[in-house]
Design a protein around this motif. Structure first.
Motif, mmCIF file in Angstrom:
data_model
loop_
_atom_site.group_PDB
_atom_site.id
_atom_site.type_symbol
_atom_site.label_atom_id
_atom_site.label_comp_id
_atom_site.label_asym_id
_atom_site.label_seq_id
_atom_site.Cartn_x
_atom_site.Cartn_y
_atom_site.Cartn_z
ATOM 1 N N TYR A 1 -1.696 20.321 -2.400
ATOM 2 C CA TYR A 1 -2.202 21.448 -1.621
ATOM 3 C C TYR A 1 -1.662 22.744 -2.219
ATOM 4 C CZ TYR A 1 -3.273 24.568 2.180
ATOM 5 O OH TYR A 1 -3.742 25.629 2.898
ATOM 6 N N ARG A 2 -0.365 22.836 -2.291
ATOM 7 C CA ARG A 2 0.287 23.962 -2.961
ATOM 8 C C ARG A 2 1.784 23.671 -3.079
ATOM 9 N NH1 ARG A 2 0.026 28.943 1.193
ATOM 10 N NH2 ARG A 2 -2.023 29.050 0.202
ATOM 11 N N ASP A 3 2.436 24.397 -3.946
ATOM 12 C CA ASP A 3 3.884 24.264 -4.100
ATOM 13 C C ASP A 3 4.550 24.575 -2.755
ATOM 14 O OD1 ASP A 3 6.292 23.902 -5.264
ATOM 15 O OD2 ASP A 3 6.262 25.715 -6.479
ATOM 16 N N VAL B 1 -13.352 5.488 -8.096
ATOM 17 C CA VAL B 1 -12.833 6.774 -8.605
ATOM 18 C C VAL B 1 -13.486 7.100 -9.950
ATOM 19 C CG1 VAL B 1 -10.788 8.043 -9.351
ATOM 20 C CG2 VAL B 1 -10.648 6.541 -7.383
ATOM 21 N N ILE C 1 -15.444 10.477 -10.879
ATOM 22 C CA ILE C 1 -15.062 11.333 -12.014
ATOM 23 C C ILE C 1 -16.246 11.546 -12.960
ATOM 24 C CG2 ILE C 1 -13.595 11.427 -14.088
ATOM 25 C CD1 ILE C 1 -11.381 10.128 -12.389
ATOM 26 N N ARG D 1 3.275 27.661 -9.375
ATOM 27 C CA ARG D 1 3.170 26.320 -9.974
ATOM 28 C C ARG D 1 1.977 25.625 -9.346
ATOM 29 N NH1 ARG D 1 8.664 23.272 -10.075
ATOM 30 N NH2 ARG D 1 8.453 23.331 -7.832
ATOM 31 N N GLU D 2 0.823 25.734 -10.012
ATOM 32 C CA GLU D 2 -0.394 25.144 -9.459
ATOM 33 C C GLU D 2 -0.415 23.655 -9.693
ATOM 34 O OE1 GLU D 2 -3.929 26.937 -10.798
ATOM 35 O OE2 GLU D 2 -3.266 28.962 -10.342
ATOM 36 N N PRO D 3 -1.072 22.889 -8.792
ATOM 37 C CA PRO D 3 -1.216 21.459 -9.049
ATOM 38 C C PRO D 3 -2.174 21.224 -10.204
ATOM 39 C CG PRO D 3 -2.349 22.052 -7.029
ATOM 40 C CD PRO D 3 -1.607 23.263 -7.482
ATOM 41 N N GLY E 1 -4.688 26.553 -6.735
ATOM 42 C CA GLY E 1 -3.861 25.784 -5.815
ATOM 43 C C GLY E 1 -2.841 26.677 -5.131
ATOM 44 N N GLY E 2 -2.735 27.918 -5.566
ATOM 45 C CA GLY E 2 -1.792 28.853 -4.951
ATOM 46 C C GLY E 2 -0.413 28.743 -5.569
ATOM 47 N N ARG F 1 -8.909 21.567 -4.817
ATOM 48 C CA ARG F 1 -8.340 20.688 -3.787
ATOM 49 C C ARG F 1 -9.401 19.836 -3.113
ATOM 50 N NH1 ARG F 1 -4.384 25.335 -1.550
ATOM 51 N NH2 ARG F 1 -6.286 26.493 -1.967
ATOM 52 N N VAL G 1 -11.215 12.377 -4.540
ATOM 53 C CA VAL G 1 -10.573 11.279 -5.277
ATOM 54 C C VAL G 1 -9.712 10.444 -4.321
ATOM 55 C CG1 VAL G 1 -8.873 10.745 -7.078
ATOM 56 C CG2 VAL G 1 -10.657 12.420 -7.520
ATOM 57 N N GLY G 2 -9.039 11.124 -3.397
ATOM 58 C CA GLY G 2 -8.217 10.399 -2.410
ATOM 59 C C GLY G 2 -9.067 9.476 -1.557
ATOM 60 N N PHE H 1 2.223 18.619 -2.952
ATOM 61 C CA PHE H 1 2.055 19.593 -4.040
ATOM 62 C C PHE H 1 0.581 19.783 -4.386
ATOM 63 C CE2 PHE H 1 2.058 20.695 -8.628
ATOM 64 C CZ PHE H 1 2.744 21.891 -8.535
ATOM 65 N N PHE I 1 -9.478 16.803 -5.143
ATOM 66 C CA PHE I 1 -8.365 15.906 -4.801
ATOM 67 C C PHE I 1 -8.719 15.083 -3.557
ATOM 68 C CE2 PHE I 1 -5.281 19.345 -6.590
ATOM 69 C CZ PHE I 1 -5.654 18.997 -7.871
ATOM 70 N N THR J 1 -10.292 6.492 -3.382
ATOM 71 C CA THR J 1 -9.240 5.491 -3.574
ATOM 72 C C THR J 1 -9.001 4.706 -2.282
ATOM 73 O OG1 THR J 1 -8.177 7.001 -5.120
ATOM 74 C CG2 THR J 1 -6.851 5.178 -4.346
#
Lengths: 289, 205
Positions: free
Chosen positions: B22-24, A253, A257, A287-289, A283-284, A16, A22-23, B20, A19, A26
């Protein structure tokens, strides 16, 4: 660092943070643009030159085949190509083979026609959506009227003066397809190869490398790939649209990368790899990101 | 900041989807389900208006009975839903496959086999362009060698296949680079939307 502690921590870094990085890479260039130079590649230059070579006042068949999922790349392309056609006083006849396309195209047409002072049914025709992709592309070689009896707004084609002498590929000096799917292949097979029409293709960046061979074989006269291609076209047409505005962020970006790829590889080589354990990043959730 | 309700809805749904990362979470799931439902409903309506109404309902209303043939074929396709009627779907499928093959196979051969073969065997370009032509020819032959599995990859064949792997790696690398660019473009467009259309903080907004 003999135990490779820093590198090990890097390998365990929670994704994260990447992420966030990258955010920021951008958003910051968009907020504080430096307008890095955009140099047109020969492929995009060829696309632009082909549009330039069409005699003023000629009709151009424009198939804009995309939906919101890839509008980030193809909408700036559409606006740039439409504005270029309008500036050259060409008469685009536009259609889409995607059900969610008409709304986006209507918006692109509104922006381009307002900017260049052009009018519906006088300077351009929007035929709307027709299902059947390959069979429609084939049908356009025989009769546009049988495929599109009315335009997008319900006006019969025969009531539009601009369409009076237009009924098949043969009546257009140029066909342009901006596509994010296999529809590009169908245009190459049918419009370019079967009907021998000069064809220009704008596509998503993911697709671009697949279509280079068609440039070499002459089945495509020009190729525009992704936001970068759109930015190059905007530059050639003297426009400053969303594609050029996004290129600073794109470059930033990419730098981030590349640095992350190098750091990741150095970390992997230095530590000899990291077995994923209970403390590894995640990501926890299931369903991980 | 935007005063448009549409823009606010779009912005909030965009943020729901980004959450998402961050997490679901329930916000993401709400946006996901809303998207799937709205997309299905929209497509159904568009297909009805653009396919069924002009191609079947209007012609039938004018007394043209020809659309009953594709209607019957379409209903036969649904025969797969029950085991007893599943054989009926094969007729419709055979018709569809036959038509599609008739259209696609000759066009594919002409555009993607013969035209590309002709390009691969054309005379080399003059000057420095010859290097490009040579690379294309070497790449073409060695990659073909790699995908020829009817003989073991040994000797000259094995060496060619190994060179072919390098060409493939370069092609995959270029493709990966373009893929990264494409994904970043999607993010840029969303951030442009949030910063310009919603918050109005971008220069020139």
């Amino acid at each position: 660092m003999a135990d490779g502690g820093l590198w090990r921590r890097l390998l365990r870094l929670d994704r994260r943070w990447i992420f966030v990085l990258v955010g920021l890479a951008t958003a910051v260039p968009l907020l504080f643009p430096v307008n890095l130079p955009v140099t047109p590649t020969p492929r995009v230059q060829a696309f632009y030159d082909a549009v330039e070579s069409v005699p003023e006042g000629s009709p151009v068949l424009l198939s804009l085949d995309y939906e919101p999922d890839i509008m980030a790349e193809l909408q700036p392309m559409s606006i740039a190509v439409l504005r270029h056609c309008f500036r050259r006083n060409l008469k685009p006849v536009i259609l889409t083979l995607y059900p969610a396309g008409p709304g986006l195209i209507e918006r692109a047409l509104a922006i381009a026609s307002e900017a260049e002072g052009k009018k519906r049914d006088v300077d351009f025709v929007f035929l709307g959506y027709k299902s059947g992709s390959q069979s429609v592309i084939l049908g356009l070689g025989e009769s546009i009227r049988s495929m599109f009896p009315e335009d997008f707004w319900g006006t019969p084609i025969d009531d539009i003066p601009l369409m009076a002498n237009l009924n098949a590929y043969a009546d257009f000096p140029l066909v342009i397809n901006l596509s994010g799917s296999a529809i590009a292949d169908y245009y190459i097979r049918i419009a370019a190869t079967r009907y021998h029409k000069p064809l220009l293709l704008g596509c998503t960046a993911v697709m671009a490398t697949d279509y280079y061979p068609y440039l070499s074989s002459g089945q495509l006269l020009g190729l525009m790939g992704g936001m970068k291609g759109a930015a190059e076209y905007e530059r050639l047409a003297g426009l400053f649209g969303d594609a050029r505005r996004g290129m600073d962020a794109q470059s930033m970006v990419h730098v981030v990368i590349v640095i992350l790829v190098i750091l990741g590889n150095v970390a992997l080589l230095t530590t000899g790899g990291l077995r994923r354990g209970p403390g590894a990043s995640s990501g926890g959730g299931s369903r991980e990101p | 900041m935007s005063h448009s309700v549409d823009t606010w809805i779009m912005a909030l749904l965009t943020l729901c989807v980004f959450s998402f990362l961050y997490r679901d979470n329930p916000f993401y799931r709400f946006a996901e389900h809303l998207f799937v439902g709205a997309a299905a409903g929209y497509l159904l309506a568009v297909q009805y208006q653009n396919v069924l109404v002009p191609n079947m309902i209007r012609p039938l209303g004018r007394g043209n009975l020809l659309p009953l043939v594709p209607l019957a074929l379409g209903i036969m396709l649904l025969g797969r839903l029950a085991e007893k009627t599943s054989s009926a779907s094969r007729w419709a499928l055979a018709f569809y496959v036959g038509i599609y093959s008739g259209i696609a196979v000759p066009a594919y051969m002409q555009a993607q086999i013969f035209a590309q073969l002709a390009d691969a065997t054309k005379p080399w370009q003059p000057g420095w362009g010859a290097i490009n032509s040579a690379l294309i020819l070497i790449g073409f032959l060695t990659v073909l060698a790699y995908f020829f599995f009817s003989a073991p990859h040994r000797g000259l064949h094995g060496a060619s296949a190994r060179v072919g792997i390098w060409f493939l790696m370069v092609a995959f690398g270029a493709s990966f680079g373009y893929t990264v660019m494409a994904r970043v473009s999607l993010l840029i467009a969303r951030v442009q939307f949030l910063l310009r259309d919603w918050l109005g903080v971008l220069p020139g907004a």
